[in-house]
Design a protein around this motif. Structure first.
Motif, PDB file in Angstrom:
ATOM      1  N   ALA A 469       5.592  -6.125  13.322  1.00 10.82           N
ATOM      2  CA  ALA A 469       6.247  -4.998  13.712  1.00 10.82           C
ATOM      3  C   ALA A 469       6.265  -4.126  12.498  1.00 10.82           C
ATOM      4  O   ALA A 469       6.783  -4.477  11.189  1.00 10.82           O
ATOM      5  N   GLY A 470       5.938  -3.178  12.472  1.00 12.84           N
ATOM      6  CA  GLY A 470       5.819  -2.045  11.285  1.00 12.84           C
ATOM      7  C   GLY A 470       4.631  -2.116  10.484  1.00 12.84           C
ATOM      8  O   GLY A 470       4.650  -1.348   9.438  1.00 12.84           O
ATOM      9  N   LEU A 471       3.931  -3.161  10.747  1.00 18.91           N
ATOM     10  CA  LEU A 471       2.879  -3.427   9.765  1.00 18.91           C
ATOM     11  C   LEU A 471       1.811  -2.370   9.503  1.00 18.91           C
ATOM     12  O   LEU A 471       1.550  -1.987   8.539  1.00 18.91           O
ATOM     13  N   GLU A 472       1.364  -1.797  10.593  1.00 18.58           N
ATOM     14  CA  GLU A 472       0.348  -0.614  10.476  1.00 18.58           C
ATOM     15  C   GLU A 472       0.529   0.556   9.780  1.00 18.58           C
ATOM     16  O   GLU A 472      -0.122   0.897   8.998  1.00 18.58           O
ATOM     17  N   ALA A 473       2.079   0.789   9.731  1.00 20.46           N
ATOM     18  CA  ALA A 473       2.507   1.965   8.919  1.00 20.46           C
ATOM     19  C   ALA A 473       2.511   1.831   7.733  1.00 20.46           C
ATOM     20  O   ALA A 473       2.163   2.451   6.790  1.00 20.46           O
ATOM     21  N   ILE A 475       0.522  -0.439   5.938  1.00 20.02           N
ATOM     22  CA  ILE A 475      -0.798  -0.445   5.597  1.00 20.02           C
ATOM     23  C   ILE A 475      -1.332   0.931   5.349  1.00 20.02           C
ATOM     24  O   ILE A 475      -2.044   1.376   4.407  1.00 20.02           O
ATOM     25  N   ALA A 476      -0.928   1.988   6.114  1.00 15.92           N
ATOM     26  CA  ALA A 476      -1.453   3.300   6.243  1.00 15.92           C
ATOM     27  C   ALA A 476      -0.921   3.797   5.051  1.00 15.92           C
ATOM     28  O   ALA A 476      -1.647   4.873   4.556  1.00 15.92           O
ATOM     29  N   ALA A 477       0.151   3.527   4.581  1.00 18.88           N
ATOM     30  CA  ALA A 477       0.999   4.176   3.573  1.00 18.88           C
ATOM     31  C   ALA A 477       0.430   3.438   2.101  1.00 18.88           C
ATOM     32  O   ALA A 477       0.480   4.169   1.075  1.00 18.88           O
ATOM     33  N   ALA A 478      -0.194   2.402   2.323  1.00 12.80           N
ATOM     34  CA  ALA A 478      -0.520   1.849   0.936  1.00 12.80           C
ATOM     35  C   ALA A 478      -1.922   2.381   0.251  1.00 12.80           C
ATOM     36  O   ALA A 478      -2.753   3.095   0.826  1.00 12.80           O
ATOM     37  N   SER A 479      -1.928   2.578  -1.106  1.00 16.17           N
ATOM     38  CA  SER A 479      -2.934   3.530  -1.804  1.00 16.17           C
ATOM     39  C   SER A 479      -4.014   2.418  -2.495  1.00 16.17           C
ATOM     40  O   SER A 479      -4.884   3.104  -2.925  1.00 16.17           O
ATOM     41  N   SER A 480      -3.910   1.154  -2.361  1.00 15.84           N
ATOM     42  CA  SER A 480      -5.179   0.370  -2.697  1.00 15.84           C
ATOM     43  C   SER A 480      -4.834  -0.968  -2.140  1.00 15.84           C
ATOM     44  O   SER A 480      -4.002  -1.276  -1.299  1.00 15.84           O
ATOM     45  N   ILE A 481      -6.021  -1.775  -2.551  1.00 13.96           N
ATOM     46  CA  ILE A 481      -6.417  -3.057  -1.997  1.00 13.96           C
ATOM     47  C   ILE A 481      -4.965  -3.979  -2.413  1.00 13.96           C
ATOM     48  O   ILE A 481      -4.443  -4.807  -1.594  1.00 13.96           O
ATOM     49  N   GLU A 482      -4.458  -3.727  -3.582  1.00 10.31           N
ATOM     50  CA  GLU A 482      -3.550  -4.718  -4.105  1.00 10.31           C
ATOM     51  C   GLU A 482      -2.253  -4.421  -3.412  1.00 10.31           C
ATOM     52  O   GLU A 482      -1.546  -5.156  -3.227  1.00 10.31           O
ATOM     53  N   ASP A 483      -1.986  -3.078  -2.823  1.00 10.59           N
ATOM     54  CA  ASP A 483      -0.910  -2.776  -2.275  1.00 10.59           C
ATOM     55  C   ASP A 483      -0.659  -3.465  -0.900  1.00 10.59           C
ATOM     56  O   ASP A 483       0.132  -4.031  -0.365  1.00 10.59           O
ATOM     57  N   VAL A 484      -1.655  -3.350  -0.246  1.00  6.68           N
ATOM     58  CA  VAL A 484      -1.991  -4.074   1.106  1.00  6.68           C
ATOM     59  C   VAL A 484      -2.027  -5.680   0.970  1.00  6.68           C
ATOM     60  O   VAL A 484      -1.126  -6.326   1.739  1.00  6.68           O
ATOM     61  N   LYS A 485      -2.509  -6.368  -0.274  1.00 11.71           N
ATOM     62  CA  LYS A 485      -2.168  -7.812  -0.594  1.00 11.71           C
ATOM     63  C   LYS A 485      -0.600  -8.042  -0.627  1.00 11.71           C
ATOM     64  O   LYS A 485      -0.282  -8.979  -0.208  1.00 11.71           O
ATOM     65  N   ALA A 486      -0.095  -7.223  -1.553  1.00 11.14           N
ATOM     66  CA  ALA A 486       1.143  -7.396  -1.547  1.00 11.14           C
ATOM     67  C   ALA A 486       2.163  -7.227  -0.327  1.00 11.14           C
ATOM     68  O   ALA A 486       3.252  -7.991  -0.237  1.00 11.14           O
ATOM     69  N   ILE A 487       1.835  -6.459   0.660  1.00 14.44           N
ATOM     70  CA  ILE A 487       2.482  -6.119   1.691  1.00 14.44           C
ATOM     71  C   ILE A 487       2.317  -7.517   2.685  1.00 14.44           C
ATOM     72  O   ILE A 487       3.388  -7.927   3.250  1.00 14.44           O
ATOM     73  N   LEU A 488       0.895  -7.943   2.967  1.00 13.86           N
ATOM     74  CA  LEU A 488       0.775  -9.144   3.796  1.00 13.86           C
ATOM     75  C   LEU A 488       1.736 -10.261   3.139  1.00 13.86           C
ATOM     76  O   LEU A 488       2.039 -11.063   3.765  1.00 13.86           O
TER      77      LEU A 488
END
Length: 521
Positions: A469-473, A475-488
């Motif tokens: 839920a809300g994961l796509e939004a 990830i779209a707002a992340a600015s780097s690969i490190e941000d995506v890893k932190a979100i997951l």
């Protein structure tokens, strides 16, 4: 304007000469059918003289001797016949020069010729070159149907030919007044080529002649020994007063005892029998004759394992038979080359005119194909995109093209596809009046574990919805690969796995119970 053909050697072809036989035997010419026999009383000196004369331009005595050797030496006749008939009995095929109708028509004409009755015997005659070094076969043409077709391939005695004195290789026909060249498109000239060099020196008879000579001495001595073997010495005795007539009577009596086992002698004479005692090895004759036969086998067949009784048995025979296979292929290629040059080209030219490419006779054993391996490989590779012609596969596995009205075999029909959304199949009531729900896919019943898996997969969305839920939004707002890893990482850390754990536990328990009660439904 008349058209002129040229043979494979660039010589112009005179078709008017092809309508009559060039080398028919006559009683008044040098080409006679009677023969002399130089093998009778052959000595080392005479043999050397015969071999020298054959090289110096007079091969007649050598060729007559080669014929004598075949008739007098059973072993040589056997191994030479094996080599000739093995090649003549191979499969003959004709390859068209192209796929167009004209090329196929030319190839079919050649096929009709080689399928004639008697062509096998004609091939054996052509292969006479293996023993004598060369063979000359005259093509007797038939033109009654406005087509040029060989009526027969006439074997001509090799004694009727000699060779050009300059090159030693060009065959010439002997005539009363000298020699004349062979007519183009009228002759099949085949060489044996047992060794490199002049054709007259390329046959096996030249090498076998010495073994034949020595073996003839051995066999003669052996025959004398066998005739006298075991016979006692008959010794006649006479006294000093015996006259010459008495001596003659005694000698005649002793001789008759050996032939008629009966004789009479005067009382004053005596006949004694001295027992024969064998000294030395009487196996010498047989061993020497066998050894000479083995040398002949090596010369003609390249081995001894398939012709002579030697130590080693089956294994040695199989190895030596492989050597004979190589010789067979060599003879077949050489014979095919001769036929393509001296038979195929004349047939095609005289009926269809000169061609850029000609059909080709191929001689050899059919290719051995592992049909099972071929079908298995095609079955595995076709699903991956390999394109295979159905006609090629039929040729490979030996299946003919089916006829229009033939009943065809078809692949077995598989189970009908099942709609996953369709309800479980409920069979009719059993005799006891009970109904039982049967779960199946494609007509196959499901067991308890398969049903549990279906149930787990049907409830997956509620279990993972909090995670996505809300994961796509985000990830779209992340600015780097490190941000995506932190979100997951944050999402997984906060995930409630209790529901998934409970579902897995229930499923495992259900599978255990099904195993205990042997639930096959």
């Amino acid at each position: 304007m008349a058209f002129t053909w040229y043979d494979a050697f660039g010589r112009p072809v005179d078709t008017t000469k092809l309508k009559t036989e060039q080398a028919a035997p006559t009683t008044a010419s040098v080409r006679r059918t009677d023969a002399h026999h130089p093998a009778a009383g052959l000595t080392p000196g005479r043999l050397a003289s015969i071999l020298r004369s054959s090289i110096d331009g007079d091969p007649e005595n050598y060729l007559a001797l080669a014929e004598d050797i075949e008739e007098r030496d059973n072993h040589y006749l056997g191994v030479l016949g094996t080599r000739k008939t093995q090649v003549a009995g191979l499969e003959l095929t004709v390859e068209a020069a192209g796929e167009d109708a004209k090329s196929e028509a030319a190839a079919q004409l050649v096929r009709d010729i080689i399928e004639r009755d008697g062509f096998y015997d004609e091939l054996v005659d052509i292969l006479d070159a293996i023993g004598k070094g060369y063979s000359c076969t005259e093509i007797v043409w038939e033109t009654s149907e406005k087509d040029w077709r060989p009526k027969r391939l006439a074997f001509r005695d090799p004694r009727w030919f000699t060779f050009d004195r300059i090159d030693g290789e060009t065959p010439l026909l002997r005539e009363n007044a000298g020699v004349e060249p062979l007519n183009p498109y009228q002759w099949i000239f085949h060489t044996g080529k047992a060794k490199s060099g002049l054709p007259i020196r390329g046959g096996f008879a030249r090498a076998v002649a010495w073994s034949f000579l020595f073996k003839s001495y051995t066999v003669k001595d052996w025959a004398i020994f066998c005739e006298a073997y075991g016979q006692p010495l008959r010794l006649g005795k006479y006294d000093a007063s015996a006259s010459e007539r008495d001596k003659e009577v005694l000698l005649e009596a002793v001789t008759n005892i050996g032939a008629d086992y009966a004789a009479i002698v005067p009382v004053s004479m005596a006949v004694e029998f001295v027992k024969a005692e064998i000294s030395g090895s009487h196996q010498l004759y047989k061993e020497r004759a066998d050894w000479l036969d083995q040398q002949v086998s090596k010369v003609v067949l390249g081995q001894t394992g398939t012709t002579d009784a030697i130590a080693g048995g089956h294994a040695v025979g199989k190895t030596h038979d492989g050597v004979r296979d190589d010789i067979e292929k060599s003879d077949a290629r050489r014979l095919a080359a001769t036929l393509n040059r001296d038979l195929v080209r004349p047939i095609v030219d005289l009926n269809h005119g000169p061609q850029a490419k000609y059909p080709k006779i191929c001689i050899g054993r059919p290719e051995q194909i592992d049909t099972k391996a071929l079908v298995d490989n095609v079955t595995k590779l076709v699903p991956f995109g390999l394109k295979v012609s159905a006609s090629v596969m039929r040729d490979r596995i030996g299946m003919p093209e089916p006829g229009k009205d033939d009943e065809l075999l078809v692949a077995p029909r598989g189970p009908a596809p099942v709609d996953p959304a369709a309800p479980d199949i409920i069979p009719p009531a059993d005799p006891a009046g009970k109904r039982e729900t049967v779960h199946s896919v494609g007509g196959l019943k499901k067991d308890a574990i398969e049903r549990a898996t279906d149930a787990m997969l049907s409830d997956w969305e509620p279990l993972v919805s909090p995670l996505v839920a809300g994961l796509e939004a985000e990830i779209a707002a992340a600015s780097s690969i490190e941000d995506v890893k932190a979100i997951l990482s944050r999402r997984f850390a906060g995930m409630d796995v209790s529901a998934m754990t409970e579902l897995l536990a229930k499923s495992a328990f259900a599978a255990r119970i099904a195993g205990e009660v042997d639930d096959s439904l």
